[in-house]
Design an enzyme around this catalytic site. Structure first.
Site, PDB file in Angstrom:
ATOM      1  CG  HIS A 142     -31.267  74.652  30.123  1.00  0.00           C
ATOM      2  ND1 HIS A 142     -31.436  74.271  29.130  1.00  0.00           N
ATOM      3  CD2 HIS A 142     -32.070  75.434  31.289  1.00  0.00           C
ATOM      4  CE1 HIS A 142     -32.990  73.988  29.850  1.00  0.00           C
ATOM      5  NE2 HIS A 142     -33.291  74.589  31.148  1.00  0.00           N
ATOM      6  CE  LYS A 163     -36.152  77.317  31.048  1.00  0.00           C
ATOM      7  NZ  LYS A 163     -36.603  76.208  32.445  1.00  0.00           N
ATOM      8  CG  ASP A 181     -34.147  71.836  26.453  1.00  0.00           C
ATOM      9  OD1 ASP A 181     -34.331  72.094  27.295  1.00  0.00           O
ATOM     10  OD2 ASP A 181     -33.038  70.798  25.630  1.00  0.00           O
ATOM     11  NE  ARG A 251     -40.546  96.949  45.979  1.00  0.00           N
ATOM     12  CZ  ARG A 251     -41.661  96.789  47.289  1.00  0.00           C
ATOM     13  NH1 ARG A 251     -41.081  96.566  47.964  1.00  0.00           N
ATOM     14  NH2 ARG A 251     -42.513  97.246  46.676  1.00  0.00           N
TER      15      ARG A 251
END
Length: 317
Positions: A142, A163, A181, A251
């Site tokens: 997906h 998305k 999809d 980070r």
């Protein structure tokens, strides 16, 4: 595809390989199954082998000469061994005349018998490639699969993370859509995953509020691509799911990891999603960073090395 029938194989390659079906038409449902081949047979296709029969037996000039060198009884026994092994098909090369006894045995046992104008090595090379791709392991994931800066990128995330909107913005910035999809991924080599789009979804992109869009018609033929190798996964994660006490090293290095797709480890970068963040720019930057790292250039490690070097130069307390 888990299995491939003789009819499907013939329909898929008969034009390219100039095949003609000579006998055994009732055996069109005989199937090639890779699991059976791995456990019982040396290969799916190969030159005539009576001891370890292949699923598709190629019969060339040397094999026909071998049959002609046998006496009548040995020849009959050999032909019976060939058809009793229930091969998916017999394939005679170079438009050679098919022996009458081989044709009769194929017809009696419903063994597909094909003739091709191609040489044996041409048939073997192409059919090995065709079968490897057709019977390769496949999975549907997906997400939205795109080509970004010539790299195949799968954008994943929970429903509602944006998305499709991100894919639409990337398309407007000159990148290309492969599948929306439900892209299909096939392992075509030990470390290569090829992604394609199901025929029903080809050229289409679904965006909430706009519905289904035809990307090819809206942005031109260069906005879509039929297939691409999967090289990077970008996972979108809502910012609220990130914690303040997360690993501080991220980070510097970013949230970089790997995801197994068909037993292949694919690099994955997780990007936090929040209002006001330009995700298209972040994805482009993630792809460029991945390209640099693949060339051995790691900015985070460079910074860490500089800091360590600077600490070594400081005078003692």
């Amino acid at each position: 595809m888990d299995r491939l029938t003789a009819r499907q194989l013939f329909d898929g390659v008969h034009e390219r390989m100039a095949l003609r079906w000579m006998a055994g038409a009732r055996g069109e449902t005989r199937a090639l199954e890779p699991k059976e081949s791995e456990s019982r047979r040396p290969s799916l296709i190969g030159y005539l082998n009576v001891i370890y029969p292949n699923k598709v037996q190629i019969i060339g000039t040397e094999e026909l000469n071998y049959l002609d060198s046998l006496d009548s009884r040995q020849r009959w026994e050999t032909v019976q061994k060939i058809v009793q092994a229930r091969p998916t098909a017999l394939l005679v090369t170079k438009d050679q005349a098919v022996p009458a006894d081989l044709r009769e045995a194929a017809e009696e046992t419903d063994t597909p018998l094909w003739v091709s104008a191609k040489r044996g090595h041409e048939l073997l090379t192409y059919l090995q490639y065709h079968l490897a791709r057709t019977l390769a392991k496949q999975v549907v994931l997906h997400g939205v699969f795109m080509e970004v800066h010539s790299i195949g990128v799968l954008i994943t995330g929970e429903s509602g993370t944006g998305k499709s909107e991100l894919a639409l913005e990337l398309i407007t910035r000159g990148h290309r859509l492969v599948a929306d999809d439900a892209p299909e991924f096939t392992q075509i080599a030990p470390d290569v995953i090829d992604g394609t789009c199901p025929e029903m979804l080809r050229d289409l992109l679904e965006v909430r509020g706009l519905g289904v869009l035809n990307v090819r018609e809206m942005f031109g033929h260069t906005a879509v691509k039929p297939s691409k190798y999967l090289r990077l996964i970008v996972h979108l994660k809502p910012l609220k799911e990130w914690t303040d006490d997360a690993d501080a090293l991220k980070r510097l290095t970013g949230d970089v990891g790997y995801r197994d797709v068909l037993d292949v480890s694919v690099p994955m970068i997780t990007i936090p999603v929040a209002s006001g963040r330009n995700l298209a720019v972040l994805v482009e930057a993630a792809v460029r960073s991945h390209m640099l790292k693949s060339k051995g250039i790691d900015p985070a490690q460079t910074f860490i090395d500089r800091q360590a070097h600077q600490l070594r130069r400081l005078p003692p307390w």
